[in-house]
Design a protein around this motif. Structure first.
Motif, PDB file in Angstrom:
ATOM      1  N   ASP A 113      -6.637  -3.942  12.416  1.00 13.42           N
ATOM      2  CA  ASP A 113      -8.208  -4.104  11.801  1.00 13.42           C
ATOM      3  C   ASP A 113      -8.924  -2.759  10.951  1.00 13.42           C
ATOM      4  OD1 ASP A 113     -10.949  -5.207  12.494  1.00 13.42           O
ATOM      5  OD2 ASP A 113     -11.339  -3.209  13.403  1.00 13.42           O
ATOM      6  N   LEU A 114      -8.248  -1.603  11.378  1.00 14.36           N
ATOM      7  CA  LEU A 114      -8.487  -0.421  10.457  1.00 14.36           C
ATOM      8  C   LEU A 114      -8.244  -0.736   8.852  1.00 14.36           C
ATOM      9  CD1 LEU A 114      -7.269   2.425  12.937  1.00 14.36           C
ATOM     10  CD2 LEU A 114      -9.699   1.743  12.059  1.00 14.36           C
ATOM     11  N   VAL A 115      -7.186  -1.421   8.687  1.00  9.18           N
ATOM     12  CA  VAL A 115      -6.697  -1.539   7.424  1.00  9.18           C
ATOM     13  C   VAL A 115      -7.696  -2.869   6.661  1.00  9.18           C
ATOM     14  CG1 VAL A 115      -4.993  -2.163   5.705  1.00  9.18           C
ATOM     15  CG2 VAL A 115      -4.518  -0.570   7.605  1.00  9.18           C
ATOM     16  N   THR A 116      -7.414  -3.870   7.430  1.00 11.10           N
ATOM     17  CA  THR A 116      -8.283  -5.100   6.780  1.00 11.10           C
ATOM     18  C   THR A 116      -9.695  -5.059   6.754  1.00 11.10           C
ATOM     19  OG1 THR A 116      -8.249  -5.984   8.878  1.00 11.10           O
ATOM     20  CG2 THR A 116      -6.467  -6.542   7.554  1.00 11.10           C
ATOM     21  N   SER A 117     -10.363  -3.999   7.484  1.00 11.93           N
ATOM     22  CA  SER A 117     -11.584  -3.539   7.475  1.00 11.93           C
ATOM     23  C   SER A 117     -12.064  -2.921   6.132  1.00 11.93           C
ATOM     24  CB  SER A 117     -12.183  -3.153   8.643  1.00 11.93           C
ATOM     25  OG  SER A 117     -11.700  -1.914   9.063  1.00 11.93           O
ATOM     26  N   GLY A 118     -11.019  -2.333   5.640  1.00 14.72           N
ATOM     27  CA  GLY A 118     -11.557  -1.279   4.493  1.00 14.72           C
ATOM     28  C   GLY A 118     -11.365   0.198   5.015  1.00 14.72           C
ATOM     29  N   GLN A 119     -11.402   0.571   6.271  1.00 12.38           N
ATOM     30  CA  GLN A 119     -11.570   1.769   6.875  1.00 12.38           C
ATOM     31  C   GLN A 119     -10.252   2.658   6.404  1.00 12.38           C
ATOM     32  OE1 GLN A 119     -13.285   1.990  10.810  1.00 12.38           O
ATOM     33  NE2 GLN A 119     -12.849  -0.245  10.892  1.00 12.38           N
ATOM     34  N   VAL A 120      -9.166   2.095   6.412  1.00  7.65           N
ATOM     35  CA  VAL A 120      -8.051   2.830   6.000  1.00  7.65           C
ATOM     36  C   VAL A 120      -7.417   1.938   4.814  1.00  7.65           C
ATOM     37  CG1 VAL A 120      -5.781   3.599   6.750  1.00  7.65           C
ATOM     38  CG2 VAL A 120      -7.672   3.671   8.140  1.00  7.65           C
ATOM     39  N   PRO A 121      -7.071   2.867   3.789  1.00  5.82           N
ATOM     40  CA  PRO A 121      -6.374   2.215   2.607  1.00  5.82           C
ATOM     41  C   PRO A 121      -4.912   1.515   3.089  1.00  5.82           C
ATOM     42  CG  PRO A 121      -7.160   4.322   1.895  1.00  5.82           C
ATOM     43  CD  PRO A 121      -7.187   4.302   3.434  1.00  5.82           C
ATOM     44  N   MET A 122      -4.488   0.452   2.408  1.00  7.90           N
ATOM     45  CA  MET A 122      -2.934   0.120   2.584  1.00  7.90           C
ATOM     46  C   MET A 122      -2.034   0.961   2.319  1.00  7.90           C
ATOM     47  SD  MET A 122      -1.351  -2.591   3.984  1.00  7.90           S
ATOM     48  CE  MET A 122      -2.364  -4.022   3.946  1.00  7.90           C
ATOM     49  N   GLU A 123      -2.266   1.708   1.216  1.00  9.36           N
ATOM     50  CA  GLU A 123      -1.296   2.681   0.908  1.00  9.36           C
ATOM     51  C   GLU A 123      -1.070   3.644   2.187  1.00  9.36           C
ATOM     52  OE1 GLU A 123      -3.152   1.218  -2.877  1.00  9.36           O
ATOM     53  OE2 GLU A 123      -3.934   1.921  -0.676  1.00  9.36           O
ATOM     54  N   ASP A 124      -2.264   4.166   3.243  1.00  9.14           N
ATOM     55  CA  ASP A 124      -1.813   4.958   3.973  1.00  9.14           C
ATOM     56  C   ASP A 124      -0.988   4.327   5.119  1.00  9.14           C
ATOM     57  OD1 ASP A 124      -3.507   6.695   2.652  1.00  9.14           O
ATOM     58  OD2 ASP A 124      -5.058   6.830   4.043  1.00  9.14           O
ATOM     59  N   ALA A 125      -1.346   3.014   5.410  1.00 12.02           N
ATOM     60  CA  ALA A 125      -0.629   2.369   6.107  1.00 12.02           C
ATOM     61  C   ALA A 125       1.008   2.222   5.796  1.00 12.02           C
ATOM     62  CB  ALA A 125      -1.166   0.721   6.592  1.00 12.02           C
ATOM     63  N   LEU A 126       1.097   2.192   4.625  1.00 10.85           N
ATOM     64  CA  LEU A 126       2.384   2.026   4.050  1.00 10.85           C
ATOM     65  C   LEU A 126       3.277   3.321   4.364  1.00 10.85           C
ATOM     66  CD1 LEU A 126       4.955   0.760   2.658  1.00 10.85           C
ATOM     67  CD2 LEU A 126       3.814   1.637   0.344  1.00 10.85           C
ATOM     68  N   THR A 127       2.356   4.327   4.044  1.00 12.45           N
ATOM     69  CA  THR A 127       3.035   5.645   4.219  1.00 12.45           C
ATOM     70  C   THR A 127       3.352   5.974   5.654  1.00 12.45           C
ATOM     71  OG1 THR A 127       1.715   6.603   2.519  1.00 12.45           O
ATOM     72  CG2 THR A 127       2.677   8.445   3.840  1.00 12.45           C
ATOM     73  N   GLU A 128       2.555   5.490   6.564  1.00  9.87           N
ATOM     74  CA  GLU A 128       2.905   5.829   8.122  1.00  9.87           C
ATOM     75  C   GLU A 128       4.140   4.920   8.349  1.00  9.87           C
ATOM     76  OE1 GLU A 128       2.418   6.935  12.119  1.00  9.87           O
ATOM     77  OE2 GLU A 128       2.346   7.692  10.418  1.00  9.87           O
ATOM     78  N   SER A 129       4.048   3.799   7.931  1.00  8.75           N
ATOM     79  CA  SER A 129       5.166   2.743   8.107  1.00  8.75           C
ATOM     80  C   SER A 129       6.661   3.215   7.538  1.00  8.75           C
ATOM     81  CB  SER A 129       4.875   1.388   7.535  1.00  8.75           C
ATOM     82  OG  SER A 129       6.054   0.387   7.702  1.00  8.75           O
ATOM     83  N   LEU A 130       6.256   3.725   6.384  1.00  7.34           N
ATOM     84  CA  LEU A 130       7.690   4.465   5.867  1.00  7.34           C
ATOM     85  C   LEU A 130       8.205   5.637   6.568  1.00  7.34           C
ATOM     86  CD1 LEU A 130       6.713   4.362   1.879  1.00  7.34           C
ATOM     87  CD2 LEU A 130       8.576   2.908   3.258  1.00  7.34           C
ATOM     88  N   ARG A 131       7.405   6.186   7.092  1.00  3.27           N
ATOM     89  CA  ARG A 131       7.657   7.664   8.075  1.00  3.27           C
ATOM     90  C   ARG A 131       8.037   7.006   9.137  1.00  3.27           C
ATOM     91  NH1 ARG A 131       6.611   9.647  12.714  1.00  3.27           N
ATOM     92  NH2 ARG A 131       4.842   8.123  13.008  1.00  3.27           N
ATOM     93  N   LEU A 132       7.890   6.133   9.872  1.00  5.52           N
ATOM     94  CA  LEU A 132       8.377   5.536  11.158  1.00  5.52           C
ATOM     95  C   LEU A 132       9.523   4.737  11.073  1.00  5.52           C
ATOM     96  CD1 LEU A 132       7.307   5.467  14.149  1.00  5.52           C
ATOM     97  CD2 LEU A 132       6.239   3.555  13.685  1.00  5.52           C
ATOM     98  N   ARG A 133       9.720   4.199   9.953  1.00  9.02           N
ATOM     99  CA  ARG A 133      10.975   3.315   9.842  1.00  9.02           C
ATOM    100  C   ARG A 133      11.199   3.048   8.372  1.00  9.02           C
ATOM    101  NH1 ARG A 133      13.636  -0.603  13.270  1.00  9.02           N
ATOM    102  NH2 ARG A 133      15.122  -1.907  11.974  1.00  9.02           N
ATOM    103  N   PRO A 134      11.852   4.152   7.796  1.00 10.87           N
ATOM    104  CA  PRO A 134      11.935   4.043   6.280  1.00 10.87           C
ATOM    105  C   PRO A 134      13.097   2.918   5.981  1.00 10.87           C
ATOM    106  CG  PRO A 134      13.264   5.831   7.238  1.00 10.87           C
ATOM    107  CD  PRO A 134      12.298   5.416   8.341  1.00 10.87           C
ATOM    108  N   PRO A 135      13.038   2.315   4.819  1.00 10.46           N
ATOM    109  CA  PRO A 135      13.734   1.140   4.645  1.00 10.46           C
ATOM    110  C   PRO A 135      15.548   1.545   4.285  1.00 10.46           C
ATOM    111  CG  PRO A 135      12.239   1.447   2.907  1.00 10.46           C
ATOM    112  CD  PRO A 135      11.865   2.291   3.968  1.00 10.46           C
TER     113      PRO A 135
END
Length: 332
Positions: free
Chosen positions: A190-212
């Motif tokens: 919801d934070l991302v789709t509502s525009g409160q957090v950029p998708m780029e920030d979500a990606l950075t956190e996802s890469l930290r937690l589980r890098p490909p």
């Protein structure tokens, strides 16, 4: 070396070279993957994503789909083959062989076949670009290599292209993993789709937690030493496999490191795109692909949900790549 390690240590490219040798091999890739090239590819990426989404619509919104096989894999493979100028009739075999390079459960013969198929096509692409350099990544790579003070041979150019192919597997896993993280954390979604957090920030956190990419074979001890943190002893010349996927889960670096938090205090950083001289020159292109793919999927299917909790999802049979082989999703 043979078997699963061969594609990673048997080629001579920017990944496994150092100093001046590294810069000579990296420079043509960096020159080819310019901001101009990424910007020019953006409408192509958008078109590819829309086509794949239209294909998902065709299966019916009420059915389950596999996000990996039906979505995440298609996008980077289509992007890279268009970038390289791979003939359409070679796409299926090329994609299968490229994916095979990461299957560390494969036998030596199977890995040799995958590597041979990829190298044969890359050799054709380089040879064709030598005669008629087109407006694609191979043409740019040839022109950049020839313009340098120490032009690279066809074999050297082929080995550089191996790195770019490796990026397709990583990008596909990053798309799938980010969607899993968001769909399994509704508050973060919801934070991302509502525009409160950029998708780029979500990606950075996802890469930290589980890098490909979990690890990159291999590094070698330049001299005998002891690792201070673990007490492990390494002799000169001993091969070392560094599990970089664990580096960004260190509790001294992040509070509650296993938690997915798109607004993590202090921001998120990771080794997902490498570090220092070896930072991935294709990071900007990969980021653009992932952000577009995940954003457009969530726009098209705002009520999509995982058919299974993240824990039972099947993971790759690899100590190199780090992702899911299947992600069952109900589109609505």
């Amino acid at each position: 070396m043979d078997g699963v390690i061969a594609p990673w240590t048997g080629s001579h490219n920017a990944l496994n070279s150092y100093g001046d040798d590294h810069w000579e091999r990296r420079a043509p890739i960096a020159a080819a993957l310019t901001r101009r090239r990424v910007e020019a590819m953006t409408p192509v990426i958008e078109s590819i994503v829309q086509d794949v989404l239209d294909g998902l619509d065709g299966v019916g919104a009420q059915r389950k789909v596999d996000l990996v096989q039906s979505y995440a894999l298609f996008i980077p493979h289509e992007v890279i083959t268009r970038l390289l100028g791979v003939p359409a009739e070679h796409l299926p075999a090329f994609s299968a062989a490229a994916a095979g390079l990461f299957d560390t459960s494969a036998g030596a013969e199977e890995m040799t076949r995958s590597m041979g198929a990829v190298l044969a096509l890359l050799e054709q692409l380089v040879a064709g670009a030598r005669e008629h350099p087109g407006d694609n990544l191979v043409g740019d790579l040839v022109r950049a290599a020839d313009a340098s003070g120490n032009p690279l041979s066809d074999a050297a150019l082929r080995d550089q292209l191996m790195l770019i192919i490796a990026g397709t597997e990583a990008t596909a896993h990053a798309i799938g993993t980010l969607l899993v993280h968001l769909l399994s954390h509704p508050d973060q979604l919801d934070l991302v789709t509502s525009g409160q957090v950029p998708m780029e920030d979500a990606l950075t956190e996802s890469l930290r937690l589980r890098p490909p990419i979990a690890s990159v074979p291999l590094r070698f001890a330049a001299w005998q030493f002891e690792d201070v943190g673990s007490g492990e002893q390494f002799g000169e010349g001993e091969p070392i496999l560094i599990h970089i996927a664990g580096a960004d889960l260190h509790p001294e670096r992040y509070e509650d490191p296993e938690r997915f938090d798109v607004r993590r205090e202090g921001g998120s950083r990771s080794l997902a795109f490498g570090y220092g001289p070896h930072v991935c020159p294709g990071a900007a292109l990969a980021t653009r692909e992932i952000v577009i793919a995940v954003t457009r999927f969530l726009e098209r299917y705002p009520h999509a949900r995982l058919a299974l909790a993240p824990e039972p999802l099947e993971q790759t049979a690899s100590f190199i790549s780090n992702g899911y082989t299947s992600i069952a999703v109900e589109l609505s």
